[in-house]
Design a protein around this motif. Structure first.
Motif, PDB file in Angstrom:
ATOM      1  N   LYS A  89      35.730 -21.753 -35.486  1.00 19.51           N
ATOM      2  CA  LYS A  89      34.962 -20.940 -34.552  1.00 19.51           C
ATOM      3  C   LYS A  89      33.652 -21.616 -34.179  1.00 19.51           C
ATOM      4  CE  LYS A  89      34.188 -16.934 -32.439  1.00 19.51           C
ATOM      5  NZ  LYS A  89      35.067 -16.379 -31.400  1.00 19.51           N
ATOM      6  N   ILE A  90      32.959 -22.146 -35.168  1.00 22.73           N
ATOM      7  CA  ILE A  90      31.693 -22.840 -34.922  1.00 22.73           C
ATOM      8  C   ILE A  90      31.911 -24.036 -34.007  1.00 22.73           C
ATOM      9  CG2 ILE A  90      29.863 -24.216 -35.998  1.00 22.73           C
ATOM     10  CD1 ILE A  90      29.516 -21.281 -36.580  1.00 22.73           C
ATOM     11  N   GLU A  91      32.954 -24.801 -34.273  1.00 19.38           N
ATOM     12  CA  GLU A  91      33.227 -26.005 -33.478  1.00 19.38           C
ATOM     13  C   GLU A  91      33.606 -25.641 -32.047  1.00 19.38           C
ATOM     14  OE1 GLU A  91      33.044 -29.752 -32.509  1.00 19.38           O
ATOM     15  OE2 GLU A  91      32.481 -28.956 -34.478  1.00 19.38           O
ATOM     16  N   GLU A  92      34.411 -24.600 -31.880  1.00 18.97           N
ATOM     17  CA  GLU A  92      34.807 -24.171 -30.536  1.00 18.97           C
ATOM     18  C   GLU A  92      33.602 -23.737 -29.714  1.00 18.97           C
ATOM     19  OE1 GLU A  92      37.656 -21.094 -31.090  1.00 18.97           O
ATOM     20  OE2 GLU A  92      39.336 -22.470 -31.512  1.00 18.97           O
ATOM     21  N   LEU A  93      32.708 -23.005 -30.309  1.00 16.79           N
ATOM     22  CA  LEU A  93      31.524 -22.541 -29.590  1.00 16.79           C
ATOM     23  C   LEU A  93      30.611 -23.705 -29.222  1.00 16.79           C
ATOM     24  CD1 LEU A  93      30.602 -19.268 -31.528  1.00 16.79           C
ATOM     25  CD2 LEU A  93      31.637 -19.476 -29.267  1.00 16.79           C
TER      26      LEU A  93
ATOM     27  N   ASN B 285      20.103 -26.034 -26.605  1.00 13.33           N
ATOM     28  CA  ASN B 285      21.525 -26.339 -26.774  1.00 13.33           C
ATOM     29  C   ASN B 285      22.029 -26.115 -28.190  1.00 13.33           C
ATOM     30  OD1 ASN B 285      21.811 -27.161 -24.053  1.00 13.33           O
ATOM     31  ND2 ASN B 285      20.929 -29.177 -24.565  1.00 13.33           N
ATOM     32  N   ALA B 286      21.149 -25.646 -29.063  1.00 13.60           N
ATOM     33  CA  ALA B 286      21.576 -25.359 -30.440  1.00 13.60           C
ATOM     34  C   ALA B 286      22.341 -24.044 -30.472  1.00 13.60           C
ATOM     35  CB  ALA B 286      20.366 -25.292 -31.361  1.00 13.60           C
ATOM     36  N   LEU B 287      23.432 -24.022 -31.208  1.00 14.92           N
ATOM     37  CA  LEU B 287      24.201 -22.791 -31.397  1.00 14.92           C
ATOM     38  C   LEU B 287      23.384 -21.846 -32.262  1.00 14.92           C
ATOM     39  CD1 LEU B 287      27.044 -21.407 -31.035  1.00 14.92           C
ATOM     40  CD2 LEU B 287      27.604 -22.341 -33.288  1.00 14.92           C
ATOM     41  N   ARG B 288      23.219 -20.605 -31.782  1.00 16.73           N
ATOM     42  CA  ARG B 288      22.422 -19.614 -32.508  1.00 16.73           C
ATOM     43  C   ARG B 288      23.358 -18.612 -33.187  1.00 16.73           C
ATOM     44  NH1 ARG B 288      19.613 -20.075 -27.541  1.00 16.73           N
ATOM     45  NH2 ARG B 288      20.457 -18.077 -26.797  1.00 16.73           N
TER      46      ARG B 288
ATOM     47  N   ASP C  97      24.661 -16.384 -30.206  1.00 16.90           N
ATOM     48  CA  ASP C  97      25.982 -16.814 -29.740  1.00 16.90           C
ATOM     49  C   ASP C  97      27.087 -16.260 -30.618  1.00 16.90           C
ATOM     50  OD1 ASP C  97      24.889 -18.543 -27.655  1.00 16.90           O
ATOM     51  OD2 ASP C  97      24.224 -19.814 -29.321  1.00 16.90           O
ATOM     52  N   LEU C  98      26.775 -15.997 -31.877  1.00 17.17           N
ATOM     53  CA  LEU C  98      27.767 -15.479 -32.816  1.00 17.17           C
ATOM     54  C   LEU C  98      27.043 -14.735 -33.933  1.00 17.17           C
ATOM     55  CD1 LEU C  98      30.870 -15.554 -33.495  1.00 17.17           C
ATOM     56  CD2 LEU C  98      30.325 -17.430 -35.062  1.00 17.17           C
ATOM     57  N   SER C  99      27.607 -13.605 -34.349  1.00 13.07           N
ATOM     58  CA  SER C  99      27.056 -12.866 -35.478  1.00 13.07           C
ATOM     59  C   SER C  99      28.113 -12.736 -36.557  1.00 13.07           C
ATOM     60  CB  SER C  99      26.582 -11.470 -35.048  1.00 13.07           C
ATOM     61  OG  SER C  99      25.433 -11.573 -34.231  1.00 13.07           O
ATOM     62  N   LEU C 100      27.731 -13.042 -37.792  1.00 14.57           N
ATOM     63  CA  LEU C 100      28.625 -12.940 -38.940  1.00 14.57           C
ATOM     64  C   LEU C 100      28.509 -11.542 -39.513  1.00 14.57           C
ATOM     65  CD1 LEU C 100      27.771 -16.373 -40.627  1.00 14.57           C
ATOM     66  CD2 LEU C 100      29.473 -15.875 -38.852  1.00 14.57           C
TER      67      LEU C 100
ATOM     68  N   LEU D  38      29.720 -24.193 -25.239  1.00 13.55           N
ATOM     69  CA  LEU D  38      28.665 -23.199 -25.410  1.00 13.55           C
ATOM     70  C   LEU D  38      28.206 -22.616 -24.079  1.00 13.55           C
ATOM     71  CD1 LEU D  38      26.882 -21.736 -27.413  1.00 13.55           C
ATOM     72  CD2 LEU D  38      25.280 -23.672 -27.342  1.00 13.55           C
ATOM     73  N   LYS D  39      28.166 -23.428 -23.057  1.00 13.93           N
ATOM     74  CA  LYS D  39      27.704 -22.962 -21.743  1.00 13.93           C
ATOM     75  C   LYS D  39      28.589 -21.837 -21.213  1.00 13.93           C
ATOM     76  CE  LYS D  39      26.578 -24.523 -17.064  1.00 13.93           C
ATOM     77  NZ  LYS D  39      26.524 -25.697 -16.140  1.00 13.93           N
ATOM     78  N   THR D  40      29.894 -22.021 -21.298  1.00 19.60           N
ATOM     79  CA  THR D  40      30.824 -20.993 -20.822  1.00 19.60           C
ATOM     80  C   THR D  40      30.709 -19.728 -21.664  1.00 19.60           C
ATOM     81  OG1 THR D  40      32.370 -22.692 -20.048  1.00 19.60           O
ATOM     82  CG2 THR D  40      33.248 -20.470 -20.367  1.00 19.60           C
ATOM     83  N   HIS D  41      30.595 -19.902 -22.960  1.00 15.19           N
ATOM     84  CA  HIS D  41      30.470 -18.756 -23.858  1.00 15.19           C
ATOM     85  C   HIS D  41      29.237 -17.927 -23.495  1.00 15.19           C
ATOM     86  CE1 HIS D  41      30.722 -16.430 -27.582  1.00 15.19           C
ATOM     87  NE2 HIS D  41      29.454 -16.727 -27.828  1.00 15.19           N
ATOM     88  N   ARG D  42      28.135 -18.588 -23.210  1.00 17.50           N
ATOM     89  CA  ARG D  42      26.906 -17.870 -22.881  1.00 17.50           C
ATOM     90  C   ARG D  42      26.990 -17.211 -21.504  1.00 17.50           C
ATOM     91  NH1 ARG D  42      22.308 -22.097 -25.318  1.00 17.50           N
ATOM     92  NH2 ARG D  42      22.569 -21.410 -27.502  1.00 17.50           N
TER      93      ARG D  42
END
Length: 421
Positions: A380-384, A103-106, A151-154, A388-392
């Motif tokens: 952006k971090i907070e929204e994800l 469940n950690a945001l990657r 989940d997100l790339s900078l 997170l489940k929907t995003h993935r």
């Protein structure tokens, strides 16, 4: 209770040695301001240039490659967000993070688009323009797979956003533009900088472990400096950079004014002494820290189009006299004769020099003021994290690659671990 961030570093931050080290400290500051409790972990060795992260109240942890001890470490830490420092780190530890902390945001910080740099290097060696075939190299495939698994790339450069979305059709929801995050340069600092008349000599700077930097120094030695020196026989080129090797030091030649200076303890000091910065990079990617250093210290530059890419806009070209180039802190050209001509012009014409210097200050404050980016990335971090489940679920390719990676990389790593016992 504070949220926890784990940063897994490819190396320990060395802000005095590389732009990557400065970039990492900027990200750490950003997450500290978002009230994260930060742990920085790396399997790399420290050096004399390693930044003391305890000064920022950041916990540090040495970790091992291909070792189950990392599983114990991260399962106890239970971070809310994990930041991978470059795709190679995600390859090594991403599957373990996914298993122990699903469940950690990657988040992946690409630093720069390594596949693009590799494509340009290959094309340069072949003496041809970069093609789609060059771009679709093994490094690109690995890097884009890593982007999909996260989940997100900078992404540090708008030009790289364009390539990833247009050439490779990556969903923009997986990418976030985040350039260098800098303090605005204030009028008082500008007024205290050495003037045109107080400066002398040329400068170039860059970590010599980075292949584009060594190639640029060699290119200066062979093709550009011989065109500048006869016109300015009293001028010198001072070459600074960490980790100089014998192949670098042997380029030193005092009678030609081509001087290898080595590691600069304070970049600002040496940059402020110089009149013009030279950055003829022939391959590379990302944003160039040497140009940021030059602008911050009021030193105009002559640069290649690759050096300028993403710095002033996302489509800098070899056009010294276009409207776009008038907003640059110097000149952009890929032709060695034009490069030398513009270097001499900047060095000898005070009004041109002062005009280009002012452009640099404007670029810094317009394009890299951290206040323009800090709220957006925090949101952006907070929204994800919130959904997170929907995003993935919307990143099905990432789900496929994550599944395959958990099968292949996992068992390769376990095999290596057993072999090393």
């Amino acid at each position: 209770m504070k949220n926890k961030l784990l940063i897994i570093g490819f190396v320990w931050p060395e802000p005095k040695s590389s732009a990557a080290g400065s970039r990492m400290l900027q990200l750490i500051e950003q997450f500290l301001n978002q009230d994260f409790e930060i742990t920085f972990a790396s399997a790399a060795k420290t050096s004399d240039n390693t930044y003391d992260l305890s000064l920022l109240d950041v916990r540090t942890q040495s970790i091992l490659l291909n070792d189950a001890s990392f599983d114990d470490f991260i399962s106890q830490l239970q971070p809310d967000v994990v930041l991978f420092d470059r795709f190679m780190v995600e390859e090594q530890y991403g599957w373990r993070v996914a298993e122990q902390c699903p469940n950690a945001l990657r988040v992946l910080d690409t630093e720069d688009f390594h596949g693009l740099r590799k494509a340009r290097e290959h094309a340069l060696k072949e003496g041809v323009e970069v093609t789609v075939e060059h771009l679709q190299n093994d490094t690109t495939k690995r890097e884009i797979a890593s982007i999909y698994r996260c989940d997100l790339s900078l992404i540090i450069s708008e030009a790289e956003i364009d390539i990833l979305t247009q050439q490779f059709k990556i969903d923009e929801r997986l990418l976030h533009y985040l350039p260098f995050l800098l303090e605005p340069i204030e009028e008082e600092r500008i007024n205290n900088l050495p003037t045109f008349e107080e400066r002398q000599h040329f400068i170039t700077i860059g970590n010599f472990l980075h292949p584009p930097n060594y190639d640029a120094v060699l290119y200066l030695k062979q093709s550009i400096w011989p065109l500048i020196r006869p016109q300015l026989p009293n001028a010198e080129l001072h070459i600074y950079g960490a980790y100089e090797s014998q192949k670098v030091t042997q380029l030193h030649k005092e009678k030609d004014g081509f001087l290898i200076k080595g590691f600069a303890e304070c970049v600002s000091d040496v940059m402020q002494q110089a009149k013009v910065c030279l950055a003829p990079l022939r391959f590379g990617a990302g944003l160039k820290g040497k140009l940021i250093d030059a602008m911050q210290n009021g030193t105009p530059s002559v640069m290649s189009s690759i050096a300028a890419e993403g710095m002033f806009d996302n489509r800098c070209k070899d056009e010294c006299h276009t409207e776009r180039s008038r907003s640059v802190n110097g000149f952009i050209t890929d032709d060695p004769e034009a490069f030398a001509q513009k270097a001499v012009e900047l060095y000898t014409k005070a009004e041109v020099w002062k005009d280009k210097q002012q452009n640099g200050f404007k670029v810094l404050n317009h394009r890299f003021d951290k206040s323009n980016f800090k709220d957006e990335i925090a949101q952006k971090i907070e929204e994800l994290r919130t959904d997170l489940k929907t995003h993935r679920q919307k990143n099905f390719i990432g789900n496929i690659l994550q599944h395959q990676t958990l099968q292949s990389t996992k068992y390769l790593s376990k095999w290596i671990a057993e072999k090393n016992r």
